[in-house]
Design a protein around this motif. Structure first.
Motif, short mmCIF file in Angstrom:
data_model
loop_
_atom_site.label_atom_id
_atom_site.label_comp_id
_atom_site.label_asym_id
_atom_site.label_seq_id
_atom_site.Cartn_x
_atom_site.Cartn_y
_atom_site.Cartn_z
N ASN A 8 -26.90 -13.39 5.69
CA ASN A 8 -27.00 -12.17 5.86
C ASN A 8 -26.34 -11.38 4.67
OD1 ASN A 8 -28.19 -12.39 8.45
ND2 ASN A 8 -26.33 -12.41 9.36
N PRO A 36 -18.50 -7.86 8.42
CA PRO A 36 -19.23 -8.80 8.60
C PRO A 36 -19.03 -9.45 10.05
CG PRO A 36 -17.76 -9.18 6.59
CD PRO A 36 -17.37 -8.00 7.39
N THR A 85 -22.21 -14.66 5.32
CA THR A 85 -22.57 -13.14 5.24
C THR A 85 -22.17 -12.93 3.65
OG1 THR A 85 -22.04 -12.35 7.20
CG2 THR A 85 -21.73 -10.61 5.44
#
Lengths: 560, 560
Positions: free
Chosen positions: B113, B129, B136
């Motif tokens: 992500n 996060p 992340t």
């Protein structure tokens, strides 16, 4: 009774004085009118409706013809010639939100398309039914024209989306308020239509464009009803109002519109100024905007328009007097007329006008007081009527509008005017072209260009002339940094040019929204997106928009 | 060196005078500070990064901790206690658009992500996060901080999206221009962050909110790069800028931002006025806005805030003098301080201030000149520093903000304050609560409420107190007609309340846009939409939003 194939009520004519028509004949030659077809004749030729009966739907051929076309020049030719390719299969007249939801459901059953219809004043084909296997149901919003709620503290009013300009103002002014939205189509266009096409009124400098005035409302969609709350401001994610604005009927049918209103101004005046040339006029407008002088209108005519107005006026005695004053004060050939509006509290208006005069003096402007402004105000909605007057004299007239940054305003105007003036060279036809700036912003301005040409010997020749003119000027607009439209919208006529204004990623995003709200593409699928754009839609993988880069490139000064 | 677990640079402290802390202790009891954890200690406990190496990515544990949390009160507790549940697996520092596109591609390869990170000043959890199977990658925009293009004619400037407030102003002021966007987070927050969260500056009344200032730019998405052209106005379909505004990182990463700028004002002043009561102050603000007086700021403190400011000031001699004047002129208990800003051309500023004084006199306002305004201007970015001062004294302070129509402004303020004052009754804790209107509109205003409470004996108890306060005030906001946020955004902390502000159809539309641009939900999927909202998404069939009707109902006067 509204005229079916022209603007306005029967009997409301605005004849041009004899000398005005001579002036035009001198410029582009004498005009020869074309013969018109009667409504009764057209109606008898209309194909049978493909829709079943429904209590809300009128299938009378005459009604269907009257709702078939808008007010683009091509629409006029279609109506005057009787060559209307498509008429709707029926016209619905809902009286409530429930009626609209019922019609959406019925459209699924009937497998028909829907066209929401406000005042039918579109000049880009928004409300024209398209040929195809599916029947088309036009949905007239005319019976949803009431003031539904009024919050006098917060200056918010809720109206049915079919409320026309005069209906909006009459209902608000009865309570001491105004919306302040006065587009040239004011007499017939509606709140819902203004929102759906991002309309801009003549006094948008003071009251704001419809984007500023539109505070919320309800959109009836195939996914359900959608309510936009009128918060004064918020940071609660993307502003979906701005997706309804300019949606041109593709997402749903607006049923209720909440607007930001103003108290009726205690003072209002329109003044006329003349600048020695276009550059001086531009500089004055730019400075007034960038200094945030609180005016309600600035409207700057380029030299050709200034001369045309002076020559066409029916007050030639006054004009001769004005002419003397202007020549004496140095505003001779090349001069530009600026109309200035102030609206609001008296002291504030006076102060704004004083500041504007200070800027004007710096750029050599000549103040001629309120006479020209009053004349403009009296006739502010007259131009659409003049189209009929010119038509009867054998001339076609159309307008085109765009907006750009101040940096490009001059080159864009030149390109547009040049494109129009030379578009009919092959036909050995002259075109009379003139321009004004109708709306100013700190960053730039709109350009509104009028072109007058002779009708051809036939409707087909006339249409071909208009198509050449329109194509030439649109090409000039998109290659010289103008947006595809400043206040008329995209519709059918501008959609192929939209990729110059919005890049591929934006068109895909709009397409995704259309697919979300209207998965079966029943709502005005002809509007907005370029033809067959939707099939370009992919949902994964990066794509390049580099092929548009020549159009998108901005020629700003790069800081080293 | 920026402090990792507090606001601002080390060494920049704003101590409160002794009498101010006594005042607070009298109101809510003495404070007892909590012990803080060192960065080194936290960093050693950080889990190993799940990301591969990449030349643009820093995986140093200390760096990852520093980018782990923003500035909500919960973020502060996490950092001060060292209980940071999640830190990013790496922090990328792109230096170009190409770097960003490369990182987007890499994110697909890594199946991670992404969180775009501007100044890290979010107070609603935007850049935190989230726990989950995917790593992340936080993308710091700090190296994209240059002025890239400047169009002095059209007042347009293009910046890298990571440009902070001081960097924006320094680069513009060198050329004689200003953006005029001064949120309280100005020193650290960035252009990209302002756009992504719909920020509003202290002088938005004059310069506009970021929505007005954001003219266009580039968004780098998984679907490709997306360019928003800066037309001054247009009617070319939905305005996609307004979907980037408030997108909170969910659609893509802003790389370049084009803004509308202004010439540096030739004159600027801030004045202090006192009204006898809240109603009089409200009426004066409402009238100033509805009469469109061109001010650059209006900031009205409710009585508790007015008294708190007077009592907390370190200029008690001046305050005593002021006190005498106010009492003599009738502004006693219940009085409200109004700060008025004017910016621009001198004549225009003087005229605006004159008009404001006229309205003020009508409502019994007492003009105290520029002293208080100058004081405010000098300390305009100080409040976040005071949070640390109060923390060290054992007090927690947080703020909450919303906006509503004038019609609801009073009932909303009462509800918010009451909710906060009673939220800790079960804990037998007092809360000091005070409010001001930070932004005014013709339709309504924002409310900005500060609450001060004592830290608990442990971090857990303190967090529980804050959670009770936050939940109580948010519930009051959404049930009394306020938007979920006026200028801080939605993030994680407000997303469950969003359905009161935007109905189901709008949330679905936003979800459809997110799915279109980010089909694998890599970009800040924790922000904006309520948890699990996406699974509610259906693409066919009408759905009812009636279960929200009690929240959505507007209590406006219905016209019979």
């Amino acid at each position: 009774m509204q005229r079916w194939n022209s603007w306005g009520e029967a009997g409301h004519d605005y004849p041009l004085p004899e000398h005005a028509l001579h002036y035009l004949a001198d410029l582009i030659g004498p005009g020869y009118p074309l013969e018109e077809v009667l409504l009764e004749t057209v109606s008898t030729k209309v194909a049978e409706s493909r829709l079943a009966n429904h209590s809300l739907v009128n299938k009378d051929p005459e009604v269907r013809v009257c709702y078939a076309r808008g007010h683009s020049f091509a629409d006029w030719l279609a109506k005057k010639s009787g060559q209307i390719e498509m008429v709707p299969d029926g016209v619905a007249f809902p009286e409530s939100r429930d009626d609209i939801l019922q019609l959406l459901e019925w459209a699924e059953q009937m497998d028909c398309n829907l066209i929401p219809y406000g005042g039918g004043t579109s000049v880009v084909g928004h409300i024209n039914p398209q040929a195809g296997a599916r029947p088309t149901l036009t949905v007239s919003m005319s019976r949803l024209s009431q003031l539904l709620a009024l919050d006098k503290e917060s200056l918010l009013a809720t109206f049915g989306a079919g409320t026309t300009g005069p209906q909006v103002e009459a209902q608000l002014q009865a309570h001491g308020f105004t919306l302040g939205h006065f587009p040239q189509s004011f007499e017939y266009s509606t709140l819902g239509g203004w929102v759906a096409t991002r309309s801009s009124g003549q006094q948008s400098l003071g009251y704001g464009r419809i984007e500023t005035l539109f505070a919320g409302g309800r959109l009836e969609t195939f996914q359900g009803s959608y309510y936009l709350r009128p918060f004064p401001a918020e940071s609660a994610g993307p502003d979906l109002k701005e997706c309804v604005l300019g949606s041109e009927g593709r997402l749903g049918i607006l049923s209720e519109v909440i607007v930001n209103i103003s108290r009726l101004p205690r003072f209002e005046a329109f003044y006329g100024l003349f600048f020695p040339d276009w550059q001086a006029g531009i500089a004055a407008c730019q400075q007034a905007l960038q200094q945030r002088i609180p005016l309600s209108m600035l409207r700057l005519s380029a030299p050709e328009e200034t001369e045309t107005f002076l020559r066409l006026s029916d007050k030639q005695n006054a004009i001769r007097w004005l002419e003397k004053l202007l020549v004496m004060r140095g505003a001779k050939a090349g001069r530009c007329q600026l109309l200035v509006g102030v609206s609001g509290e008296k002291a504030q208006c006076h102060h704004a006008w004083k500041q504007l005069r200070r800027i004007s003096r710096f750029y050599g402007g000549v103040n001629t007081g309120q006479l020209i402004g009053q004349q403009w105000q009296r006739h502010r909605y007259r131009n659409p009527y003049l189209r009929e007057t010119l038509w009867q004299a054998g001339y076609g007239v159309d307008t085109v509008e765009t907006a750009t940054q101040w940096l490009h305003i001059d080159s864009l105007r030149q390109a547009m005017e040049q494109a129009l003036r030379s578009a009919l060279h092959d036909d050995a036809e002259q075109v009379h072209v003139f321009t004004h700036i109708s709306h100013c912003y700190a960053q730039g301005a709109s350009l509104y260009t009028t072109f007058v040409f002779r009708l051809g010997e036939t409707y087909d020749i006339t249409l071909a002339r208009w198509q050449k003119l329109k194509a030439a000027v649109m090409q000039a607009i998109v290659t010289h940094g103008g947006t595809v439209s400043h206040h008329h919208g995209v519709g059918v006529d501008h959609r192929t040019f939209l990729p110059s204004t919005k890049d591929e990623q934006q068109l895909k995003a709009i397409s995704a929204l259309c697919q979300h709200f209207d998965p079966n593409a029943r709502l005005c699928a002809h509007n907005l997106l370029p033809p067959n754009f939707d099939i370009l839609l992919t949902t994964t993988g990066p794509t390049a928009s580099d092929d548009l880069s020549h159009v998108l490139k901005d020629t700003t000064d790069v800081v080293a």
